[in-house]
Design an enzyme around this catalytic site. Structure first.
Site, short mmCIF file in Angstrom:
data_model
loop_
_atom_site.label_atom_id
_atom_site.label_comp_id
_atom_site.label_asym_id
_atom_site.label_seq_id
_atom_site.Cartn_x
_atom_site.Cartn_y
_atom_site.Cartn_z
N GLU A 115 0.83 -1.18 -0.12
CA GLU A 115 0.11 -0.13 0.03
C GLU A 115 1.04 1.27 0.03
OE1 GLU A 115 -1.81 -0.06 3.65
OE2 GLU A 115 -2.59 -2.00 3.34
N LYS A 117 2.48 4.51 1.48
CA LYS A 117 2.76 4.88 2.72
C LYS A 117 2.32 6.39 2.82
CE LYS A 117 6.53 5.74 6.05
NZ LYS A 117 5.64 6.10 7.07
N ASP A 119 1.94 10.19 3.78
CA ASP A 119 2.88 10.98 4.69
C ASP A 119 1.79 11.91 5.44
OD1 ASP A 119 5.15 11.97 6.04
OD2 ASP A 119 6.11 12.90 4.21
N TYR A 226 -6.09 2.45 7.07
CA TYR A 226 -5.53 1.15 6.69
C TYR A 226 -5.38 -0.02 7.66
CZ TYR A 226 -1.88 4.21 8.74
OH TYR A 226 -1.40 5.15 9.65
N LYS A 314 10.93 3.06 2.13
CA LYS A 314 11.02 4.69 2.10
C LYS A 314 11.43 4.84 0.55
CE LYS A 314 10.03 6.66 5.90
NZ LYS A 314 10.66 7.76 6.75
N CYS A 408 14.17 49.12 -6.05
CA CYS A 408 13.16 48.24 -6.70
C CYS A 408 13.36 48.02 -8.17
CB CYS A 408 11.83 48.70 -6.50
SG CYS A 408 10.47 47.82 -7.40
N CYS A 411 10.43 49.95 -10.20
CA CYS A 411 10.36 51.38 -10.22
C CYS A 411 11.46 52.34 -9.56
CB CYS A 411 9.12 51.80 -9.30
SG CYS A 411 9.31 51.42 -7.74
N CYS A 424 9.58 47.25 -1.38
CA CYS A 424 9.19 48.25 -2.33
C CYS A 424 7.99 49.13 -1.76
CB CYS A 424 9.07 48.24 -3.82
SG CYS A 424 8.43 49.55 -4.68
N CYS A 429 4.20 51.51 -7.77
CA CYS A 429 5.13 50.64 -8.45
C CYS A 429 4.52 50.05 -9.44
CB CYS A 429 5.71 49.83 -7.40
SG CYS A 429 6.80 48.73 -8.18
S1 IVH Z 1 0.29 0.26 8.86
C1 IVH Z 1 1.59 -1.18 13.52
N1 IVH Z 1 -0.05 1.17 6.36
O1 IVH Z 1 3.49 5.16 8.84
C2 IVH Z 1 1.76 -0.39 12.50
N2 IVH Z 1 1.15 2.73 8.14
O2 IVH Z 1 6.32 4.96 9.55
C3 IVH Z 1 0.69 -0.34 11.26
N3 IVH Z 1 1.51 4.99 7.65
O3 IVH Z 1 2.80 4.38 12.08
C4 IVH Z 1 0.84 0.83 10.50
N4 IVH Z 1 0.48 4.58 5.69
O4 IVH Z 1 1.73 6.14 10.66
C5 IVH Z 1 0.31 1.51 7.90
N5 IVH Z 1 -0.36 2.24 4.44
C6 IVH Z 1 -0.18 2.26 5.74
C7 IVH Z 1 0.40 3.68 6.06
C8 IVH Z 1 1.11 3.62 7.27
C9 IVH Z 1 1.35 5.51 6.52
C10 IVH Z 1 2.24 5.62 8.72
C11 IVH Z 1 1.55 5.14 9.96
C12 IVH Z 1 2.83 4.30 10.60
C13 IVH Z 1 4.15 4.96 9.89
C14 IVH Z 1 5.35 4.13 10.09
#
Ligand code: IVH
Length: 665
Positions: A115, A117, A119, A226, A314, A408, A411, A424, A429
């Site tokens: 999935e 991740k 941010d 998730y 990452k 500036c 002007c 300015c 201007c």
């Molecule tokens: S599963 C037991 N799924 O990333 C922890 N985390 O760096 C289960 N995060 O703590 C987390 N997308 O805050 C999971 N698809 C995803 C996620 C996700 C973002 C975050 C979450 C986690 C952190 C870890």
């Protein structure tokens, strides 16, 4: 990494650095180093502690998940702790992760899901009998901040679940700021209120940690879910099934979930997710690989910090190297001089970048950016190009230092320092005038189609426009003399200008370019004062009574209306037939249930104060800023302060939000 001379000293130094960066990240939402640099520090400490177990301390950051709850919010203990994930940056370690699980599985078949991740800011929602009863941040993993009021303002979070959810369930996910909202929030903030947010995560964290839900509500946050914590009753058997349940109950889930059954397909799924991640509405910094079977998840369990059945991969932040050809100056509508990097065009995070703002002179000095440098470009939040680093080793000696001009560039008026910005101060201007006209006509203001940067420049160059007011005296014949302006486009432009005469008052207020006033405050001012005349005569204390208006903005609005030049502009706009509020759809009282009542609002409500005020006005009531003998009702949210005391002293009925809701239907 080679062994340090004094491992104990290095461990304690690392711990101090990690604590410091944790604090910046979790509490101040203003990190100074990248996730990767942070992970490197943590790893070094972990390795030291593994090599020297006597150095490990029970409170070492290697054993903790993240920050502690903020003091201002009530603590919320999670029913099931919120863990974090182990991180990796290498496909090799992903293969090792899969191999580890195979070993634990002893021949049993494994399935994985991959999935995005997201941010954002981790959140846990507690639903009881389908109703949202609490929302909490992760905090230290076992206790977070109770941010229920803020979370209730997020539009894609259901207050009630559909179908037949368990009697009690904790759902886990991420609150984020959509990339598109981040982009517009940054443009709105850029000129008046630097520095803009560094990325959507900081913007989301900053918003959710507002003690005022109205501010959270204005930020257009969203959420995605998730996973789960506590779950009373029958659980699905797979992660997939779990996500399907969440979706059926009306919770948003990740937009793309891939599957894999072996190490190589895990690696390629992670890569293919990396290829499409720029198209997601949220910023992603990686992929999360999870074992699908919930029975195996339980069986394999967790280490002190993270589950064994999942890992985060990452992605490298996408960066591109290019040449900084020049630094030019852009003069904004309030006269701020912004240095801009003119770059050799380069492709990064899905599009070609040729310019990047350098914010101000101090930023250039801090990063030691010189003209002719080779620089690394990254898109903040995958949207806004930024120079992140100078390749100093690539310097040839021909690079030039940049100096802000003393006058500036538009002007030639001498510039003045105002905080970190050079300004300015010449109100006539030409560059400022252009930007002001552009802003007035922009989508978020008077929305005059066709009157964008290029045409504004043409019109100013041809001396057809010298101020906002001139827009309304444009005529067809001189327009036709402009290059690329045919009969049809001229007619369209004039029609668009004519339409703008009836735009609602908030658009005009935003378009006027009153310092510090943006869309949100313009809307609040319009709904409070109804007409420009009312607003013009408002003194600072009256302005301050409006919820979203603080000291600086109140002063700025008041002094804007004192300037003879601005008053002359208003006069011309009025003569040109613009709506000064008189033609706004009256928020007609839906009924007159509250006619004759005078309300004061205080404390934290789950809706914004402006929304509550609108409801009261629609029902015929009045809303004022301070409690007096005339006040008939005090609507008190959580943590109401002195207004509540005063109302009690005066014997004014105090209405809770619950009561207000039933009163207002
Ligand atoms: S599963 C037991 N799924 O990333 C922890 N985390 O760096 C289960 N995060 O703590 C987390 N997308 O805050 C999971 N698809 C995803 C996620 C996700 C973002 C975050 C979450 C986690 C952190 C870890």
């Amino acid at each position: 990494m080679s062994e340090p001379k004094d491992p104990a000293a290095r461990a304690s130094d690392l711990r101090a650095q990690i604590e410091h960066h944790n604090d910046l990240y979790y509490h101040k939402a203003a990190p100074e180093i990248s996730d990767r640099e942070f992970d490197a520090l943590l790893r070094e400490l972990q390795d030291l502690e593994t090599a020297h177990p006597d150095l490990a301390t029970p409170d070492s950051p290697t054993r903790r998940v993240g920050g502690r709850p903020l003091e201002e919010f009530a603590p919320a203990k999670h029913l099931v702790p919120m863990q974090s994930l182990d991180n990796t940056y290498s496909p090799e370690e992903l293969r090792e992760f899969v191999a580890r699980l195979h070993k634990l599985a002893e021949g049993r078949q494994l399935h994985f899901t991959i999935e995005p991740k997201v941010d954002g800011v981790a959140i846990s929602l507690l639903y009881q009998h389908g109703r949202l009863v609490r929302a909490a941040t992760r905090g230290d993993g076992s206790t977070g901040d109770d941010v229920t009021q803020n979370v209730r303002t997020i539009s894609n979070i259901p207050h009630r679940l559909n179908g037949h959810p368990p009697a009690r369930i904790e759902v886990r996910g991420e609150i984020y700021l959509p990339k598109s909202v981040f982009a517009s929030l940054n443009t709105e903030r850029d000129e008046e209120r630097p520095p803009p947010f560094a990325n959507p995560r900081n913007a989301a964290a900053g918003s959710i940690k507002q003690l005022d839900p109205a501010i959270t509500a204005a930020r257009k946050l969203a959420a995605v879910f998730y996973g789960s914590g506590a779950w009373e009753g029958d659980q699905p058997t797979t992660g997939h099934g779990l996500l399907e349940s969440l979706e059926q109950w009306g919770l948003p889930i990740p937009e793309k979930i891939l599957e894999a059954a072996d190490a190589e397909s895990v690696v390629s799924a992670v890569e293919s997710l990396g290829g499409i991640r720029h198209d997601f509405v949220y910023e992603t910094d990686g992929a999360v690989i999870k074992l699908d079977s919930l029975a195996l998840r339980r069986e394999f369990g967790s280490t002190a910090k993270a589950p064994r059945w999942a890992i985060a991969y990452k992605y490298e932040p996408e960066r591109a190297e290019t040449l900084l050809l020049d630094i030019t100056i852009q003069v904004g509508r309030t006269g701020t001089l912004t240095p801009v990097a003119e770059l050799q065009p380069v492709f990064v995070s899905g599009s070609t970048v040729a310019r990047a703002t350098l914010h101000n002179e101090e930023e250039i000095e801090r990063k030691d950016i010189r003209i002719g440098d080779t620089v690394l470009i990254e898109k903040a939040g995958e949207v806004i190009p930024a120079v992140v680093e100078v390749k100093k080793e690539r310097r040839t000696g021909t690079e030039r230092h940049f100096h802000m001009p003393a006058t500036c560039p538009s002007c030639s008026t001498p510039v003045h320092k105002d905080g970190v910005a050079w300004k300015c101060t010449n109100p006539t201007c030409p560059a400022q005038v252009r930007r002001r006209i552009e802003h007035f006509a922009s989508k978020q203001a008077m929305d005059i189609e066709g009157l964008g940067e290029a045409l504004v420049n043409q019109l100013v160059d041809a001396s057809l426009l010298a101020s906002i007011a001139d827009i309304y005296s444009l005529e067809k014949p001189p327009l036709l003399a402009l290059e690329r302006m045919g009969e049809k486009s001229a007619a369209n432009l004039l029609a668009a200008i004519d339409t703008s005469r009836s735009r609602p008052l908030w658009r005009l207020l935003n378009g006027l370019g009153i310092p510090h006033v943006g869309v949100t405050s313009a809307r609040d001012l319009a709904s409070h004062f109804h007409t420009i005349d009312n607003l013009k005569s408002a003194d600072v204390p009256t302005l301050l009574a409006i919820h979203s208006i603080g000291d600086i903005m109140a002063q700025a609005i008041h002094s804007w209306f004192q300037s003879p030049q601005n008053l002359a502009l208003l006069e011309s706009l009025h003569t040109a037939g613009l709506n000064f509020g008189e033609r706004d759809e009256p928020a007609a009282p839906a009924d007159n249930r509250l006619t004759g009542t005078i309300w004061v609002l205080t404390g934290t409500l789950s809706i914004s104060r402006e929304e509550a005020s609108d409801i009261i006005r629609r029902l015929g009531g009045k809303v004022t800023g301070s409690v007096s003998k005339k006040t008939t009702h005090l609507l008190a949210g959580d943590e109401a302060g002195s207004k509540l005391d005063k109302a009690k002293d005066l014997g004014i009925p105090v209405i809770t939000e619950e009561e207000f809701r039933s009163l207002a239907g």
